[in-house]
Design a protein around this motif. Sequence first.
Motif, PDB file in Angstrom:
ATOM      1  N   THR A 278       0.239  -7.832   1.695  1.00 14.12           N
ATOM      2  CA  THR A 278      -1.331  -7.675   2.362  1.00 14.12           C
ATOM      3  C   THR A 278      -1.787  -7.886   3.711  1.00 14.12           C
ATOM      4  O   THR A 278      -0.393  -8.889   4.561  1.00 14.12           O
ATOM      5  N   ALA A 279      -2.632  -7.767   4.726  1.00 13.60           N
ATOM      6  CA  ALA A 279      -2.666  -8.580   6.271  1.00 13.60           C
ATOM      7  C   ALA A 279      -3.173  -9.913   5.669  1.00 13.60           C
ATOM      8  O   ALA A 279      -2.828 -11.066   6.054  1.00 13.60           O
ATOM      9  N   ALA A 280      -3.638 -10.273   4.300  1.00 10.87           N
ATOM     10  CA  ALA A 280      -3.856 -12.275   3.724  1.00 10.87           C
ATOM     11  C   ALA A 280      -2.545 -12.568   3.624  1.00 10.87           C
ATOM     12  O   ALA A 280      -2.621 -13.610   4.006  1.00 10.87           O
ATOM     13  N   ASP A 281      -2.364 -11.606   2.672  1.00  7.93           N
ATOM     14  CA  ASP A 281      -0.462 -12.467   3.180  1.00  7.93           C
ATOM     15  C   ASP A 281       0.250 -12.895   3.942  1.00  7.93           C
ATOM     16  O   ASP A 281       0.745 -14.035   4.455  1.00  7.93           O
ATOM     17  N   ALA A 282       0.584 -12.438   4.890  1.00  9.58           N
ATOM     18  CA  ALA A 282       1.031 -12.290   5.936  1.00  9.58           C
ATOM     19  C   ALA A 282       0.190 -12.799   7.742  1.00  9.58           C
ATOM     20  O   ALA A 282       1.285 -14.414   8.119  1.00  9.58           O
ATOM     21  N   LEU A 283      -1.193 -12.989   7.104  1.00  9.62           N
ATOM     22  CA  LEU A 283      -2.235 -14.286   8.071  1.00  9.62           C
ATOM     23  C   LEU A 283      -1.501 -15.721   7.406  1.00  9.62           C
ATOM     24  O   LEU A 283      -1.717 -17.164   7.474  1.00  9.62           O
ATOM     25  N   GLN A 284      -1.560 -15.752   5.970  1.00  7.64           N
ATOM     26  CA  GLN A 284      -1.598 -16.983   5.096  1.00  7.64           C
ATOM     27  C   GLN A 284       0.379 -17.361   5.565  1.00  7.64           C
ATOM     28  O   GLN A 284       0.270 -18.973   5.862  1.00  7.64           O
TER      29      GLN A 284
ATOM     30  N   PRO B 177       5.172   1.279   8.434  1.00  5.28           N
ATOM     31  CA  PRO B 177       6.160   1.391   7.014  1.00  5.28           C
ATOM     32  C   PRO B 177       6.910   0.483   6.717  1.00  5.28           C
ATOM     33  O   PRO B 177       7.687  -0.413   6.967  1.00  5.28           O
ATOM     34  N   GLY B 178       6.668   0.203   4.828  1.00  9.25           N
ATOM     35  CA  GLY B 178       8.395  -0.794   4.273  1.00  9.25           C
ATOM     36  C   GLY B 178       9.522   0.073   4.103  1.00  9.25           C
ATOM     37  O   GLY B 178       9.738   1.241   4.526  1.00  9.25           O
ATOM     38  N   PRO B 179      10.036  -0.654   3.480  1.00  5.56           N
ATOM     39  CA  PRO B 179      11.821  -0.003   3.393  1.00  5.56           C
ATOM     40  C   PRO B 179      11.639   0.852   2.263  1.00  5.56           C
ATOM     41  O   PRO B 179      12.863   1.136   2.290  1.00  5.56           O
ATOM     42  N   VAL B 180      10.575   0.687   1.388  1.00  2.43           N
ATOM     43  CA  VAL B 180      10.844   1.730   0.154  1.00  2.43           C
ATOM     44  C   VAL B 180       9.135   3.396   0.920  1.00  2.43           C
ATOM     45  O   VAL B 180       8.089   2.724   1.720  1.00  2.43           O
ATOM     46  N   ALA B 181       9.837   3.929   1.052  1.00  6.49           N
ATOM     47  CA  ALA B 181       8.751   4.951   1.473  1.00  6.49           C
ATOM     48  C   ALA B 181       7.421   5.177   0.916  1.00  6.49           C
ATOM     49  O   ALA B 181       7.267   5.301  -0.346  1.00  6.49           O
ATOM     50  N   GLY B 182       6.528   5.016   1.482  1.00 11.13           N
ATOM     51  CA  GLY B 182       4.982   5.612   0.839  1.00 11.13           C
ATOM     52  C   GLY B 182       4.302   4.079   1.035  1.00 11.13           C
ATOM     53  O   GLY B 182       2.741   4.136   0.708  1.00 11.13           O
ATOM     54  N   LEU B 183       4.978   2.993   0.986  1.00  8.79           N
ATOM     55  CA  LEU B 183       4.565   1.652   0.655  1.00  8.79           C
ATOM     56  C   LEU B 183       4.819   1.122   2.578  1.00  8.79           C
ATOM     57  O   LEU B 183       5.449   1.740   2.921  1.00  8.79           O
ATOM     58  N   TRP B 184       3.534  -0.036   2.388  1.00 10.04           N
ATOM     59  CA  TRP B 184       3.112  -0.271   4.126  1.00 10.04           C
ATOM     60  C   TRP B 184       3.415  -2.070   3.952  1.00 10.04           C
ATOM     61  O   TRP B 184       3.213  -2.650   2.712  1.00 10.04           O
ATOM     62  N   GLU B 185       4.091  -2.600   4.322  1.00  2.26           N
ATOM     63  CA  GLU B 185       3.666  -4.436   4.668  1.00  2.26           C
ATOM     64  C   GLU B 185       2.766  -4.187   5.953  1.00  2.26           C
ATOM     65  O   GLU B 185       2.701  -3.501   6.921  1.00  2.26           O
TER      66      GLU B 185
ATOM     67  N   HIS C 193       1.349  -1.111   0.268  1.00  2.00           N
ATOM     68  CA  HIS C 193      -0.148   0.358   0.085  1.00  2.00           C
ATOM     69  C   HIS C 193       0.955   1.100   0.381  1.00  2.00           C
ATOM     70  O   HIS C 193       2.022   0.988   0.927  1.00  2.00           O
ATOM     71  N   HIS C 194       0.315   2.428  -0.545  1.00  2.00           N
ATOM     72  CA  HIS C 194       1.460   3.800  -0.522  1.00  2.00           C
ATOM     73  C   HIS C 194       0.167   4.727  -0.304  1.00  2.00           C
ATOM     74  O   HIS C 194      -1.008   4.523  -0.572  1.00  2.00           O
ATOM     75  N   ASN C 195       0.479   5.818  -0.327  1.00  5.27           N
ATOM     76  CA  ASN C 195       0.055   6.724  -0.624  1.00  5.27           C
ATOM     77  C   ASN C 195       0.075   7.765  -1.334  1.00  5.27           C
ATOM     78  O   ASN C 195      -0.666   9.237  -1.102  1.00  5.27           O
TER      79      ASN C 195
END
Length: 149
Positions: free
Chosen positions: A81-87, A110-118, A3-5
């Motif tokens: 995604t939340a589903a990927d982490a849950l999987q 926050p992910g390792p790239v600005a604006g992306l989330w994990e 996800h990004h902003n």
Amino acid sequence: MAHHNGTPPPERGPSDHLPATRPADGGAVETVRIGRQPLFVPDLVRSLDVATDAVGALPDHGQSSDVSVSALTALVCSGTTAADALQAAADVARQSPTLEPHGLSLARVPGPVAGLWEYVITMTVSARDPETGEYGGATHHADRPRSDR
């Protein structure tokens, strides 16, 4: 990660924002090193020491509450995604049926790239004691000794 902003993602491959993988000769889990402790041991010992000191400094509240220190293992599963982490957490549970899950927490970080989330699932687990067959931590279905009041 996923996800990004509103800012466009960087011009890189689809998995370049993920952490680097281990070398081909290394596994996903740290292996035993003959004559040396695993790298996580100092962190674990320090955390247990600090937690034990903190619990020891608490005032006694009698029977109304209790705090204990446990050395449960925390497995951290991440995904785009939340589903990927849950999987990923489900895959671990399926792969290792002798691990008893004690708790799960989900965080969007926050992910390792600005604006992306994990998404990160932290799953606390324990394994059965090989001699007694008991789990080290409290489980949802434990037969808890109760006092008659």
